[in-house]
Each structure stands twice: as structure tokens, then as C-alpha cells.
Design a protein around this motif. Structure first.
Motif, PDB file in Angstrom:
ATOM      1  N   ILE A 103      28.838  38.306  37.254  1.00 50.52           N
ATOM      2  CA  ILE A 103      28.842  38.810  38.626  1.00 50.52           C
ATOM      3  C   ILE A 103      27.477  39.419  38.913  1.00 50.52           C
ATOM      4  O   ILE A 103      27.027  40.327  38.210  1.00 50.52           O
ATOM      5  CB  ILE A 103      29.972  39.838  38.834  1.00 50.52           C
ATOM      6  CG1 ILE A 103      31.332  39.128  38.753  1.00 50.52           C
ATOM      7  CG2 ILE A 103      29.828  40.553  40.177  1.00 50.52           C
ATOM      8  CD1 ILE A 103      32.529  40.036  38.809  1.00 50.52           C
ATOM      9  N   ASP A 104      26.795  38.921  39.946  1.00 50.13           N
ATOM     10  CA  ASP A 104      25.426  39.341  40.240  1.00 50.13           C
ATOM     11  C   ASP A 104      25.357  40.575  41.122  1.00 50.13           C
ATOM     12  O   ASP A 104      24.388  41.334  41.064  1.00 50.13           O
ATOM     13  CB  ASP A 104      24.669  38.193  40.913  1.00 50.13           C
ATOM     14  CG  ASP A 104      24.575  36.971  40.007  1.00 50.13           C
ATOM     15  OD1 ASP A 104      23.889  37.040  38.985  1.00 50.13           O
ATOM     16  OD2 ASP A 104      25.235  35.954  40.311  1.00 50.13           O
ATOM     17  N   ALA A 105      26.365  40.763  41.955  1.00 54.45           N
ATOM     18  CA  ALA A 105      26.412  41.934  42.831  1.00 54.45           C
ATOM     19  C   ALA A 105      27.864  42.191  43.203  1.00 54.45           C
ATOM     20  O   ALA A 105      28.676  41.261  43.253  1.00 54.45           O
ATOM     21  CB  ALA A 105      25.578  41.705  44.089  1.00 54.45           C
ATOM     22  N   PHE A 106      28.180  43.453  43.448  1.00 58.87           N
ATOM     23  CA  PHE A 106      29.542  43.782  43.873  1.00 58.87           C
ATOM     24  C   PHE A 106      29.480  44.912  44.892  1.00 58.87           C
ATOM     25  O   PHE A 106      28.500  45.662  44.983  1.00 58.87           O
ATOM     26  CB  PHE A 106      30.440  44.158  42.692  1.00 58.87           C
ATOM     27  CG  PHE A 106      29.929  45.286  41.829  1.00 58.87           C
ATOM     28  CD1 PHE A 106      29.981  46.608  42.263  1.00 58.87           C
ATOM     29  CD2 PHE A 106      29.388  45.024  40.591  1.00 58.87           C
ATOM     30  CE1 PHE A 106      29.513  47.640  41.474  1.00 58.87           C
ATOM     31  CE2 PHE A 106      28.909  46.051  39.783  1.00 58.87           C
ATOM     32  CZ  PHE A 106      28.974  47.367  40.224  1.00 58.87           C
ATOM     33  N   ALA A 107      30.557  45.036  45.663  1.00 56.52           N
ATOM     34  CA  ALA A 107      30.643  46.094  46.662  1.00 56.52           C
ATOM     35  C   ALA A 107      32.099  46.379  46.967  1.00 56.52           C
ATOM     36  O   ALA A 107      32.958  45.491  46.876  1.00 56.52           O
ATOM     37  CB  ALA A 107      29.913  45.679  47.944  1.00 56.52           C
ATOM     38  N   SER A 108      32.377  47.623  47.331  1.00 60.23           N
ATOM     39  CA  SER A 108      33.710  47.996  47.783  1.00 60.23           C
ATOM     40  C   SER A 108      33.846  47.667  49.262  1.00 60.23           C
ATOM     41  O   SER A 108      32.881  47.739  50.026  1.00 60.23           O
ATOM     42  CB  SER A 108      33.944  49.492  47.570  1.00 60.23           C
ATOM     43  OG  SER A 108      35.150  49.903  48.201  1.00 60.23           O
ATOM     44  N   ILE A 109      35.029  47.310  49.668  1.00 57.07           N
ATOM     45  CA  ILE A 109      35.258  47.034  51.092  1.00 57.07           C
ATOM     46  C   ILE A 109      35.466  48.335  51.872  1.00 57.07           C
ATOM     47  O   ILE A 109      35.522  48.316  53.102  1.00 57.07           O
ATOM     48  CB  ILE A 109      36.462  46.097  51.306  1.00 57.07           C
ATOM     49  CG1 ILE A 109      37.780  46.784  50.945  1.00 57.07           C
ATOM     50  CG2 ILE A 109      36.284  44.806  50.510  1.00 57.07           C
ATOM     51  CD1 ILE A 109      39.012  45.966  51.303  1.00 57.07           C
ATOM     52  N   VAL A 125      26.879  34.923  42.301  1.00 58.23           N
ATOM     53  CA  VAL A 125      28.233  35.383  42.610  1.00 58.23           C
ATOM     54  C   VAL A 125      28.205  36.820  43.145  1.00 58.23           C
ATOM     55  O   VAL A 125      27.586  37.702  42.547  1.00 58.23           O
ATOM     56  CB  VAL A 125      29.135  35.338  41.360  1.00 58.23           C
ATOM     57  CG1 VAL A 125      30.529  35.878  41.682  1.00 58.23           C
ATOM     58  CG2 VAL A 125      29.225  33.921  40.816  1.00 58.23           C
ATOM     59  N   ILE A 126      28.883  37.035  44.257  1.00 59.52           N
ATOM     60  CA  ILE A 126      29.127  38.370  44.800  1.00 59.52           C
ATOM     61  C   ILE A 126      30.623  38.641  44.706  1.00 59.52           C
ATOM     62  O   ILE A 126      31.439  37.777  45.050  1.00 59.52           O
ATOM     63  CB  ILE A 126      28.680  38.474  46.265  1.00 59.52           C
ATOM     64  CG1 ILE A 126      27.160  38.286  46.375  1.00 59.52           C
ATOM     65  CG2 ILE A 126      29.088  39.817  46.866  1.00 59.52           C
ATOM     66  CD1 ILE A 126      26.671  38.204  47.812  1.00 59.52           C
ATOM     67  N   ALA A 127      30.990  39.831  44.250  1.00 56.06           N
ATOM     68  CA  ALA A 127      32.401  40.222  44.172  1.00 56.06           C
ATOM     69  C   ALA A 127      32.662  41.381  45.127  1.00 56.06           C
ATOM     70  O   ALA A 127      31.906  42.358  45.154  1.00 56.06           O
ATOM     71  CB  ALA A 127      32.764  40.628  42.749  1.00 56.06           C
ATOM     72  N   LEU A 128      33.723  41.274  45.907  1.00 62.13           N
ATOM     73  CA  LEU A 128      34.171  42.339  46.803  1.00 62.13           C
ATOM     74  C   LEU A 128      35.480  42.895  46.269  1.00 62.13           C
ATOM     75  O   LEU A 128      36.310  42.148  45.741  1.00 62.13           O
ATOM     76  CB  LEU A 128      34.367  41.807  48.221  1.00 62.13           C
ATOM     77  CG  LEU A 128      33.143  41.132  48.858  1.00 62.13           C
ATOM     78  CD1 LEU A 128      33.507  40.546  50.217  1.00 62.13           C
ATOM     79  CD2 LEU A 128      31.996  42.114  48.984  1.00 62.13           C
ATOM     80  N   ALA A 129      35.667  44.211  46.399  1.00 60.46           N
ATOM     81  CA  ALA A 129      36.863  44.830  45.828  1.00 60.46           C
ATOM     82  C   ALA A 129      37.327  45.987  46.695  1.00 60.46           C
ATOM     83  O   ALA A 129      36.528  46.632  47.377  1.00 60.46           O
ATOM     84  CB  ALA A 129      36.578  45.330  44.415  1.00 60.46           C
ATOM     85  N   GLY A 130      38.630  46.230  46.630  1.00 58.07           N
ATOM     86  CA  GLY A 130      39.166  47.395  47.324  1.00 58.07           C
ATOM     87  C   GLY A 130      38.652  48.685  46.719  1.00 58.07           C
ATOM     88  O   GLY A 130      38.260  49.616  47.420  1.00 58.07           O
ATOM     89  N   THR A 131      38.633  48.740  45.403  1.00 55.38           N
ATOM     90  CA  THR A 131      38.118  49.908  44.696  1.00 55.38           C
ATOM     91  C   THR A 131      37.215  49.467  43.558  1.00 55.38           C
ATOM     92  O   THR A 131      37.403  48.392  42.985  1.00 55.38           O
ATOM     93  CB  THR A 131      39.254  50.771  44.122  1.00 55.38           C
ATOM     94  OG1 THR A 131      40.026  49.981  43.202  1.00 55.38           O
ATOM     95  CG2 THR A 131      40.170  51.283  45.227  1.00 55.38           C
ATOM     96  N   LEU A 132      36.239  50.293  43.242  1.00 52.78           N
ATOM     97  CA  LEU A 132      35.367  50.086  42.096  1.00 52.78           C
ATOM     98  C   LEU A 132      35.699  51.174  41.080  1.00 52.78           C
ATOM     99  O   LEU A 132      35.582  52.360  41.374  1.00 52.78           O
ATOM    100  CB  LEU A 132      33.896  50.169  42.512  1.00 52.78           C
ATOM    101  CG  LEU A 132      33.442  49.198  43.609  1.00 52.78           C
ATOM    102  CD1 LEU A 132      31.986  49.439  43.964  1.00 52.78           C
ATOM    103  CD2 LEU A 132      33.663  47.753  43.170  1.00 52.78           C
ATOM    104  N   GLY A 133      36.137  50.753  39.888  1.00 56.60           N
ATOM    105  CA  GLY A 133      36.625  51.712  38.910  1.00 56.60           C
ATOM    106  C   GLY A 133      35.695  51.899  37.722  1.00 56.60           C
ATOM    107  O   GLY A 133      34.578  51.372  37.671  1.00 56.60           O
ATOM    108  N   LYS A 134      36.185  52.648  36.764  1.00 54.75           N
ATOM    109  CA  LYS A 134      35.424  52.979  35.560  1.00 54.75           C
ATOM    110  C   LYS A 134      34.996  51.699  34.840  1.00 54.75           C
ATOM    111  O   LYS A 134      35.774  50.774  34.658  1.00 54.75           O
ATOM    112  CB  LYS A 134      36.285  53.831  34.634  1.00 54.75           C
ATOM    113  CG  LYS A 134      35.571  54.293  33.375  1.00 54.75           C
ATOM    114  CD  LYS A 134      36.484  55.172  32.536  1.00 54.75           C
ATOM    115  CE  LYS A 134      35.783  55.622  31.256  1.00 54.75           C
ATOM    116  NZ  LYS A 134      36.690  56.468  30.410  1.00 54.75           N
ATOM    117  N   GLY A 135      33.734  51.666  34.432  1.00 55.69           N
ATOM    118  CA  GLY A 135      33.226  50.528  33.676  1.00 55.69           C
ATOM    119  C   GLY A 135      32.877  49.323  34.514  1.00 55.69           C
ATOM    120  O   GLY A 135      32.648  48.229  33.983  1.00 55.69           O
ATOM    121  N   VAL A 136      32.767  49.493  35.836  1.00 53.01           N
ATOM    122  CA  VAL A 136      32.565  48.348  36.719  1.00 53.01           C
ATOM    123  C   VAL A 136      31.247  47.614  36.429  1.00 53.01           C
ATOM    124  O   VAL A 136      31.158  46.395  36.587  1.00 53.01           O
ATOM    125  CB  VAL A 136      32.633  48.787  38.200  1.00 53.01           C
ATOM    126  CG1 VAL A 136      31.471  49.700  38.559  1.00 53.01           C
ATOM    127  CG2 VAL A 136      32.678  47.578  39.127  1.00 53.01           C
TER     128      VAL A 136
END
Length: 391
Positions: A342-348, A323-334
């Protein structure tokens, strides 16, 4: 080699619907993998898009009407009826009548906003013959404990002189009695099932006013006013109906709307995905996917507590799908999300920009981020093939 990507995002508040987000991600993935099979499963969590998602999934009907908005002015809202049901089943999202997106930024004061329009939607569904109502709770702009909704259905909230209270959460600090004499009698003949975030409580340090009040514009002083008002409100409900809502799971959902559903309307609260997944095809799609991409406006330490990316990741992990998660913002505790599937995440966002620019540019930003993520996956696949050949 065939490659199947499941795209299962939430909406981006005040920017993209879940359907639009899914389309943007699919566009980006196709740029990297032109021959990939892309399955789209836009997610609903009870907030914005809940009604349309369930109506679309069941071949139901959508009905538009004007109701009282959260700041007391008329807004155009909607509710639906599901298709293929043995009993007339209405679906309502409270955000359509009292959502945060309906509160102008310069008027965000949860001491004053009201859920009255939600009650008008319930009443309209009853007028059309609903025998069951699915009520989605999420994306609210209110903190009135559902008092406005109750008022629209004939329940009177009175001060110590017997006068009706004005609308808004702060007024509940003066609540002395709840009069059920004119409560809409049809509520006793309809089944109300509310889809709520099970982690949201009405009272306590993790109560709705303290956790979500600031997000809706409350100052620290207003948070304390609302927290105290919710305690008085919960006590009045228990004296009136015998139902304890203060610590009931989900009673704090949508500014405390869950408390009114449970304590005053006679409804039942359910973890939201227990209801949503009855109508969406996520698990069927998941079984054929090689990769899942989910998305939401913000990814942080609160995401594992009932947000769409965490639910998608949980279900993907049951089937061994990354699973990859994309987000507008990455916040505290991400980084906590790594422990929840969730295996990987990134901000758009690739560079600093204003909120207004981020909202207006969201379609392009999300498509580009999805393409970038897919190309990184492509690199990983090529590296794996290279290592396999070397072995």
C-alpha cells in the motif's frame, strides 16, 4: 491522456457492501477525473457479500430462507448456487446466519452466540442437491467453534452425563463426548471447501478467543473461558475423528467454525483468496489499471494478515501499479501496510464523530475521501509533467 482507475474495495461492516463502497469511490474519482475509465471489482473475502459476489460473477441463483440467528432468534438468510458449474455447487457465507451484524450491540456475548443457522444453510443446500459447497468464513459474531453448525447437521455434543450441551462457546467447557451416529450421511457425498483466513488459529496466544473474542463483546474473563473451552473442544474432536484442529491453519476462522468444517464435517480449508480469485476478475482488470484504490472499514497492523486491502496491494505490486487505501479508521500499526504494497492511505473521517454518524454518513464520506485522494494524484501528475518539461 487516458487514465484508468481500478476500484477494488471490501465492504464496510454494518455500513456499506463492497458494491456500494465501489460505487461511492467511483463517484468521488469521477469528480476529480471526469474522463477517467473506472473499473469496479468489489472484493469478497468470505464474509458479508461473499455469496452475492460469486453468484453475480457466475450468473447463478440466490435462495432466501429463515434460519436460527446467532442469538437464537430467527433471521432472514440466503445461500446461492453458482452458474456454469459441471456439478451443482452451492455457495454459503456464514455471516448470513451468524454474522456480527446480526447480534445487537447490547447482546454481544460470544459465550452464548451460536452457529446453528450456518448448519441449517448447509442442510438447505444439501436438500437442493448440492454436490460441492463453497463456505465463506468471515465477519462472524460467534465463538462456538462451529459446534452449533455441527449440531444442526446431526452431530451431538454431550456432557459427562450424556446430556446435550446448550448452545454457545462457553458450554464447550463441559464437553465430554461427541456423538457422530446421526451425522447427516450426505456430508460424506459432498465436497466442502471453506474459504478462511489462513492466519486464524483455534488455540494458543494467537487463538481465536484471545484475538477476536474482545471484538465480539467478550470481557477478559470470558476470553479465558472461551480459550479453555476451545482447548477442550479440540481435544474431543481429535479423540473422535483423529483430526488435530488446535493448530491447523484456518481452523480458528469465524469463531472456530473452520475447526468444525475440518474436524467434524470432513471439509477442507483453503486460504480464502485461493477460492475467491477463481471467480472474480481482479487480475484481468489490474493489468489495464494506472491506479488502484482499495478500501475497508479499518486499516491497521492486522490488515496484512489476510484482509482485502493487503491482498489487492500484493497483486497490484506484481504488476507495478500504485495503490491507495481508504479506511473508516486507521488503527495501531497502520504504517506496517507500507511494507505490504500500500503506497498511501487515508481515513474517510475528516473530523471526530460518533460511530452512528460515521455509519450513516459513510457513502458521502467515502466519496469525498476518494475525490480528495484523486485530486492529490492529479497534483502529483501535474508536478511530474512540470518537472519533465523543466528537464
Amino acid at each position: 491522456m487516458s487514465f484508468t482507475v481500478l476500484v477494488a474495495p471490501s465492504g464496510f461492516k454494518e455500513s456499506l457492501s463492497a458494491d456500494e463502497a465501489a460505487d461511492c469511490i467511483a463517484t468521488g474519482v469521477h469528480r476529480a477525473f471526469p474522463n477517467a475509465t473506472i473499473l469496479k471489482a468489489p472484493m469478497a473475502d468470505g464474509g458479508e457479500g461473499f455469496t452475492r459476489a460469486l453468484v453475480k460473477a457466475t450468473g447463478g441463483t440466490l435462495h432466501n430462507l429463515s434460519v436460527t440467528g446467532p442469538i437464537g432468534e430467527p433471521v432472514e438468510a440466503h445461500f446461492g448456487f453458482l452458474g456454469g458449474c459441471s456439478e451443482p455447487t452451492a455457495v454459503i457465507e456464514m455471516a448470513a446466519a451468524a454474522g456480527l451484524s446480526l447480534v445487537p450491540r447490547d447482546r454481544r456475548n460470544p459465550c452464548l452466540t451460536t452457529s446453528y443457522g450456518v448448519g441449517e444453510l448447509v442442510r438447505a443446500a444439501l436438500d437442493r442437491g448440492a454436490r460441492r459447497i463453497l463456505l465463506g468464513c468471515g465477519d462472524s459474531g460467534i465463538n462456538d467453534g462451529g459446534a452449533g453448525m455441527a449440531e444442526a447437521l446431526g452431530i451431538r455434543l454431550l456432557d459427562d452425563t450424556g446430556a446435550p450441551l446448550p448452545r454457545g462457546g462457553a458450554a464447550l467447557a463441559r464437553l465430554a463426548a461427541i456423538d457422530m451416529a446421526n451425522r447427516d450421511p450426505r456430508l460424506d457425498r459432498v465436497r466442502i471447501d471453506a474459504a478462511v483466513n489462513w492466519h486464524n488459529l483455534l488455540l494458543g496466544e494467537r487463538g481465536v478467543a484471545r484475538v477476536f473474542g474482545p471484538q465480539k463483546g467478550a470481557t477478559p474473563a470470558q476470553v479465558e473461558v472461551l480459550a479453555s473451552a476451545m482447548e477442550i473442544y479440540a481435544g474431543a474432536i481429535q479423540r473422535t475423528t483423529g483430526i488435530e484442529v488446535g493448530t491447523a491453519p484456518g481452523a480458528g476462522a469465524s469463531g472456530g467454525l473452520g475447526a468444525a468444517v475440518l474436524g467434524l464435517l470432513g471439509g477442507r480449508l483453503h486460504p480464502r483468496y485461493d477460492i475467491v480469485m477463481q471467480y472474480l476478475e481482479l487480475d484481468r482488470f489490474m493489468a489495464t489499471a494506472d491506479l488502484v484504490i482499495t478500501a475497508e472499514g479499518s486499516l491497521d497492523g492486522q490488515t496484512p494478515f489476510g484482509k482485502v486491502p493487503a491482498e489487492v496491494a500484493y497483486r497490484a505490486k506484481q504488476m507495478g501499479v500504485p495503490v491507495i487505501a481508504l479506511a473508516g479508521t486507521l488503527g495501531k500499526g497502520v504504517r506496517l501496510n507500507f511494507e505490504h504494497g500500500i503506497d498511501a492511505f487515508a481515513s474517510i473521517l475528516s473530523r471526530p464523530c460518533s460511530l452512528e454518524d460515521a455509519i450513516s454518513g459513510a457513502p458521502k464520506l467515502l466519496a469525498r475521501a476518494a475525490e480528495d485522494a484523486a485530486r492529490m494524484v492529479m497534483v502529483g501528475m501535474s508536478l511530474r509533467d512540470r518537472l519533465d518539461r523543466a528537464a
